[in-house]
Design a protein around this motif. Sequence first.
Motif, short mmCIF file in Angstrom:
data_model
loop_
_atom_site.label_atom_id
_atom_site.label_comp_id
_atom_site.label_asym_id
_atom_site.label_seq_id
_atom_site.Cartn_x
_atom_site.Cartn_y
_atom_site.Cartn_z
N SER A 210 -38.77 6.61 16.30
CA SER A 210 -39.11 5.58 15.33
C SER A 210 -39.58 6.19 14.01
N GLN A 211 -38.68 6.29 13.09
CA GLN A 211 -39.00 6.78 11.75
C GLN A 211 -38.54 5.76 10.72
N PRO A 212 -39.36 4.77 10.40
CA PRO A 212 -38.91 3.73 9.48
C PRO A 212 -38.81 4.25 8.05
N SER A 213 -37.97 3.59 7.27
CA SER A 213 -37.94 3.91 5.84
C SER A 213 -39.24 3.38 5.23
N ASP A 214 -39.57 3.85 4.01
CA ASP A 214 -40.80 3.38 3.35
C ASP A 214 -40.78 1.87 3.18
N GLU A 215 -39.59 1.39 2.80
CA GLU A 215 -39.42 -0.05 2.58
C GLU A 215 -39.70 -0.83 3.88
N ALA A 216 -39.12 -0.33 4.98
CA ALA A 216 -39.28 -1.03 6.26
C ALA A 216 -40.74 -0.98 6.71
N ALA A 217 -41.39 0.17 6.50
CA ALA A 217 -42.78 0.29 6.92
C ALA A 217 -43.67 -0.67 6.13
N ALA A 218 -43.40 -0.78 4.80
CA ALA A 218 -44.19 -1.69 3.97
C ALA A 218 -43.99 -3.13 4.42
#
Length: 229
Positions: A210-218
């Motif tokens: 699980s390594q989300p993109s910055d956008e997805a994490a926000a």
Amino acid sequence: MRLHSSLEQPGSPEELRARQLRARDMLRGDLDGADLEAYVEERLVVTTLEKVLNVARANSIFPATFGLACCAIEMMSTVSPRYDIARFGAEAFRASPRQADLLIISGRVSVKMAPVVRRIYDQMLEPKWAISMGACSSSGGMFSNYAVVQGADKFMPIDIHVPGCPPRPEALMYGFNKLQKQIMGNPDPGWRSRYQAHGTEEWARGGPASQPSDEAAAAYERAREVLGA
Ligand code: SF4
């Protein structure tokens, strides 16, 4: 003659796109010479007995005459002249599971009815398929209670889920066309392949890679704030 598995994979989205573009070029008459020969040979050589059988199976399905609730009324409409499922070779609904190879679960399945549905499915001969039609049979729908099974796939294998309450006959036929593609070993790619969304759900659930993109994490954090989680 070479035998193929009917579960042959359709390839990556890029390969599919490239194939579609070549088919378009061919239809436009833009392919010639060696390109055209390669295109034709690809399609002639790859025909196998299994594929021929699957084309026959997909275009001569006999659904079981079986309905459970309101969705069944929409299912019945598919044989009417307006929708005409006969176009796809499936107008002959059979009254015996021995003669049917498709079970359309059209309506809510009560706990009392589940063993009956399962028995009908078991009595059908292989190869056989099942479509779960409507919100109730796919997930219990509005009947979130002890009397209704919360999804037909809890007690039998389901090949296609058709959403809606009730799904219109067109939706059922769309699901049926998807099933035909599955039977022919060329299923449509799921939404994850189409939108390159692999891994998003696993990440949201805290899955392994699980390594989300910055956008997805926000976006995830914002959603948690809204929910007060
Ligand atoms: S999904 Fe809607 S139409 Fe279908 S059985 Fe349930 S309540 Fe009836």
